[in-house]
Motif scaffolding. Structure first.
Motif, PDB file in Angstrom:
ATOM      1  N   CYS A  69      -9.519  50.743 -60.132  1.00 63.96           N
ATOM      2  CA  CYS A  69     -10.619  50.779 -61.101  1.00 63.96           C
ATOM      3  C   CYS A  69     -10.800  49.417 -61.776  1.00 63.96           C
ATOM      4  O   CYS A  69     -11.929  48.973 -61.990  1.00 63.96           O
ATOM      5  CB  CYS A  69     -10.380  51.866 -62.147  1.00 63.96           C
ATOM      6  N   ARG A  70      -9.699  48.765 -62.094  1.00 64.16           N
ATOM      7  CA  ARG A  70      -9.805  47.412 -62.684  1.00 64.16           C
ATOM      8  C   ARG A  70     -10.407  46.429 -61.679  1.00 64.16           C
ATOM      9  O   ARG A  70     -11.205  45.561 -62.038  1.00 64.16           O
ATOM     10  CB  ARG A  70      -8.432  46.946 -63.150  1.00 64.16           C
ATOM     11  N   HIS A  71     -10.027  46.579 -60.428  1.00 65.98           N
ATOM     12  CA  HIS A  71     -10.587  45.719 -59.385  1.00 65.98           C
ATOM     13  C   HIS A  71     -12.092  45.944 -59.260  1.00 65.98           C
ATOM     14  O   HIS A  71     -12.854  44.997 -59.041  1.00 65.98           O
ATOM     15  CB  HIS A  71      -9.890  45.960 -58.048  1.00 65.98           C
ATOM     16  N   SER A  72     -12.532  47.185 -59.417  1.00 65.43           N
ATOM     17  CA  SER A  72     -13.965  47.472 -59.312  1.00 65.43           C
ATOM     18  C   SER A  72     -14.755  46.711 -60.373  1.00 65.43           C
ATOM     19  O   SER A  72     -15.875  46.264 -60.123  1.00 65.43           O
ATOM     20  CB  SER A  72     -14.229  48.978 -59.438  1.00 65.43           C
ATOM     21  N   ILE A  73     -14.162  46.557 -61.545  1.00 62.09           N
ATOM     22  CA  ILE A  73     -14.836  45.825 -62.618  1.00 62.09           C
ATOM     23  C   ILE A  73     -14.855  44.331 -62.314  1.00 62.09           C
ATOM     24  O   ILE A  73     -15.824  43.638 -62.628  1.00 62.09           O
ATOM     25  CB  ILE A  73     -14.179  46.140 -63.970  1.00 62.09           C
ATOM     26  N   GLU A  74     -13.817  43.837 -61.656  1.00 59.76           N
ATOM     27  CA  GLU A  74     -13.816  42.428 -61.236  1.00 59.76           C
ATOM     28  C   GLU A  74     -14.923  42.179 -60.213  1.00 59.76           C
ATOM     29  O   GLU A  74     -15.558  41.137 -60.217  1.00 59.76           O
ATOM     30  CB  GLU A  74     -12.464  42.042 -60.647  1.00 59.76           C
ATOM     31  N   VAL A  75     -15.147  43.154 -59.337  1.00 63.60           N
ATOM     32  CA  VAL A  75     -16.160  43.013 -58.289  1.00 63.60           C
ATOM     33  C   VAL A  75     -17.563  43.180 -58.860  1.00 63.60           C
ATOM     34  O   VAL A  75     -18.471  42.403 -58.542  1.00 63.60           O
ATOM     35  CB  VAL A  75     -15.911  44.044 -57.156  1.00 63.60           C
ATOM     36  N   GLU A  76     -17.758  44.215 -59.690  1.00 66.37           N
ATOM     37  CA  GLU A  76     -19.070  44.507 -60.283  1.00 66.37           C
ATOM     38  C   GLU A  76     -18.902  44.855 -61.758  1.00 66.37           C
ATOM     39  O   GLU A  76     -18.938  46.011 -62.150  1.00 66.37           O
ATOM     40  CB  GLU A  76     -19.743  45.689 -59.567  1.00 66.37           C
ATOM     41  N   PHE A  77     -18.758  43.823 -62.589  1.00 64.28           N
ATOM     42  CA  PHE A  77     -18.554  44.042 -64.022  1.00 64.28           C
ATOM     43  C   PHE A  77     -19.785  44.621 -64.699  1.00 64.28           C
ATOM     44  O   PHE A  77     -19.697  45.193 -65.780  1.00 64.28           O
ATOM     45  CB  PHE A  77     -18.161  42.735 -64.722  1.00 64.28           C
ATOM     46  N   ASN A  82     -18.382  51.989 -63.272  1.00 62.01           N
ATOM     47  CA  ASN A  82     -17.015  51.520 -63.038  1.00 62.01           C
ATOM     48  C   ASN A  82     -16.170  51.707 -64.296  1.00 62.01           C
ATOM     49  O   ASN A  82     -15.002  52.080 -64.220  1.00 62.01           O
ATOM     50  CB  ASN A  82     -17.012  50.054 -62.613  1.00 62.01           C
ATOM     51  N   TYR A  83     -16.756  51.443 -65.455  1.00 58.48           N
ATOM     52  CA  TYR A  83     -16.045  51.612 -66.725  1.00 58.48           C
ATOM     53  C   TYR A  83     -15.781  53.094 -66.999  1.00 58.48           C
ATOM     54  O   TYR A  83     -14.741  53.446 -67.554  1.00 58.48           O
ATOM     55  CB  TYR A  83     -16.836  50.985 -67.871  1.00 58.48           C
ATOM     56  N   LEU A  84     -16.719  53.949 -66.616  1.00 59.59           N
ATOM     57  CA  LEU A  84     -16.544  55.388 -66.775  1.00 59.59           C
ATOM     58  C   LEU A  84     -15.321  55.866 -65.991  1.00 59.59           C
ATOM     59  O   LEU A  84     -14.474  56.586 -66.518  1.00 59.59           O
ATOM     60  CB  LEU A  84     -17.802  56.135 -66.307  1.00 59.59           C
ATOM     61  N   ASN A  85     -15.222  55.451 -64.740  1.00 60.96           N
ATOM     62  CA  ASN A  85     -14.081  55.867 -63.920  1.00 60.96           C
ATOM     63  C   ASN A  85     -12.779  55.250 -64.409  1.00 60.96           C
ATOM     64  O   ASN A  85     -11.722  55.887 -64.349  1.00 60.96           O
ATOM     65  CB  ASN A  85     -14.332  55.545 -62.455  1.00 60.96           C
ATOM     66  N   ALA A  93      -3.812  58.935 -67.337  1.00 59.00           N
ATOM     67  CA  ALA A  93      -2.544  58.247 -67.624  1.00 59.00           C
ATOM     68  C   ALA A  93      -2.081  58.489 -69.058  1.00 59.00           C
ATOM     69  O   ALA A  93      -1.067  57.928 -69.480  1.00 59.00           O
ATOM     70  CB  ALA A  93      -2.703  56.749 -67.367  1.00 59.00           C
ATOM     71  N   ARG A  94      -2.836  59.296 -69.794  1.00 57.27           N
ATOM     72  CA  ARG A  94      -2.556  59.584 -71.204  1.00 57.27           C
ATOM     73  C   ARG A  94      -2.585  58.316 -72.046  1.00 57.27           C
ATOM     74  O   ARG A  94      -1.800  58.137 -72.983  1.00 57.27           O
ATOM     75  CB  ARG A  94      -1.236  60.324 -71.370  1.00 57.27           C
ATOM     76  N   ASP A  95      -3.492  57.413 -71.685  1.00 54.40           N
ATOM     77  CA  ASP A  95      -3.679  56.157 -72.408  1.00 54.40           C
ATOM     78  C   ASP A  95      -5.053  56.198 -73.089  1.00 54.40           C
ATOM     79  O   ASP A  95      -6.037  55.673 -72.587  1.00 54.40           O
ATOM     80  CB  ASP A  95      -3.597  54.973 -71.436  1.00 54.40           C
ATOM     81  N   ARG A  96      -5.097  56.874 -74.233  1.00 53.68           N
ATOM     82  CA  ARG A  96      -6.357  57.064 -74.940  1.00 53.68           C
ATOM     83  C   ARG A  96      -6.943  55.719 -75.400  1.00 53.68           C
ATOM     84  O   ARG A  96      -8.143  55.501 -75.345  1.00 53.68           O
ATOM     85  CB  ARG A  96      -6.148  57.996 -76.133  1.00 53.68           C
ATOM     86  N   GLY A  98      -6.656  52.774 -74.009  1.00 53.26           N
ATOM     87  CA  GLY A  98      -7.273  52.110 -72.863  1.00 53.26           C
ATOM     88  C   GLY A  98      -8.593  52.760 -72.490  1.00 53.26           C
ATOM     89  O   GLY A  98      -9.553  52.081 -72.113  1.00 53.26           O
ATOM     90  N   ALA A  99      -8.666  54.095 -72.619  1.00 53.49           N
ATOM     91  CA  ALA A  99      -9.900  54.813 -72.314  1.00 53.49           C
ATOM     92  C   ALA A  99     -11.000  54.439 -73.300  1.00 53.49           C
ATOM     93  O   ALA A  99     -12.151  54.209 -72.907  1.00 53.49           O
ATOM     94  CB  ALA A  99      -9.653  56.320 -72.329  1.00 53.49           C
ATOM     95  N   VAL A 100     -10.651  54.368 -74.572  1.00 53.88           N
ATOM     96  CA  VAL A 100     -11.629  53.989 -75.605  1.00 53.88           C
ATOM     97  C   VAL A 100     -12.157  52.585 -75.329  1.00 53.88           C
ATOM     98  O   VAL A 100     -13.369  52.330 -75.387  1.00 53.88           O
ATOM     99  CB  VAL A 100     -10.997  54.076 -77.013  1.00 53.88           C
ATOM    100  N   LYS A 101     -11.253  51.692 -74.993  1.00 51.43           N
ATOM    101  CA  LYS A 101     -11.638  50.300 -74.700  1.00 51.43           C
ATOM    102  C   LYS A 101     -12.596  50.248 -73.497  1.00 51.43           C
ATOM    103  O   LYS A 101     -13.600  49.533 -73.521  1.00 51.43           O
ATOM    104  CB  LYS A 101     -10.380  49.475 -74.424  1.00 51.43           C
TER     105      LYS A 101
END
Length: 153
Positions: A69-77, A82-85, A93-96, A98-101
């Motif tokens: 998913c991070r790579h997808s943002i590098e390819v098409e920011f 991409n940010y939704l996924n 990952a229970r990383d709220r 990171g999700a908010v960001k």
């Protein structure tokens, strides 16, 4: 090097299946693309985004999913989906935080994206304090926050 018509169609079909919630078929198509296009390297960001979220959701390979998913943002920011996924994968990952960001970054790209707005509301993200240099619980921030909330309806 451009994608062949067959690979491009498989990417499109895989993403459409995932958008509909048919993750088994979607991941099947995206997996075939991965095998066929490894040497190509010119896959669209949405491919990596849906593949990443899909493997995190279905196979519980969350770390690998986040990486894709991070790579997808590098390819098409500039692609809000991409940010939704990425946000969805952070939630797995229970990383709220990171999700908010990720949601906020996606809304900077497309502030009217219905799916990002829905996830934003579902997560119950609080607005930033009116006066950021003061603590959220400061009486002035509490008062101004209530006024802001009343004005927004």
């Amino acid at each position: 090097m451009a994608l062949s018509a067959e690979v491009a169609n498989s990417v499109k079909l895989g993403i459409e299946c995932c958008r509909r919630g048919d993750w088994n078929a979607g991941l099947h198509h995206l997996g075939k693309v991965t095998e066929a296009a490894e040497e190509n390297g010119s896959l669209p960001g949405l491919f990596y985004s849906y593949l990443g979220y899909g493997i995190a959701l279905r196979d519980r390979r969350i770390r690998e999913g986040l990486k894709l998913c991070r790579h997808s943002i590098e390819v098409e920011f500039y692609q809000a989906e991409n940010y939704l996924n990425l946000a969805r994968t952070h939630l797995l990952a229970r990383d709220r935080k990171g999700a908010v960001k990720a949601v906020r970054a996606g809304l900077k790209i497309d502030r009217n994206n219905a799916k990002l707005i829905a996830l934003y509301k579902e997560m119950g993200i609080r607005s930033l304090p009116v006066l950021s240099f003061l603590d959220r619980s400061h009486p002035l921030n509490v008062l101004l926050g209530r006024i802001r909330h009343a004005l927004r309806g």
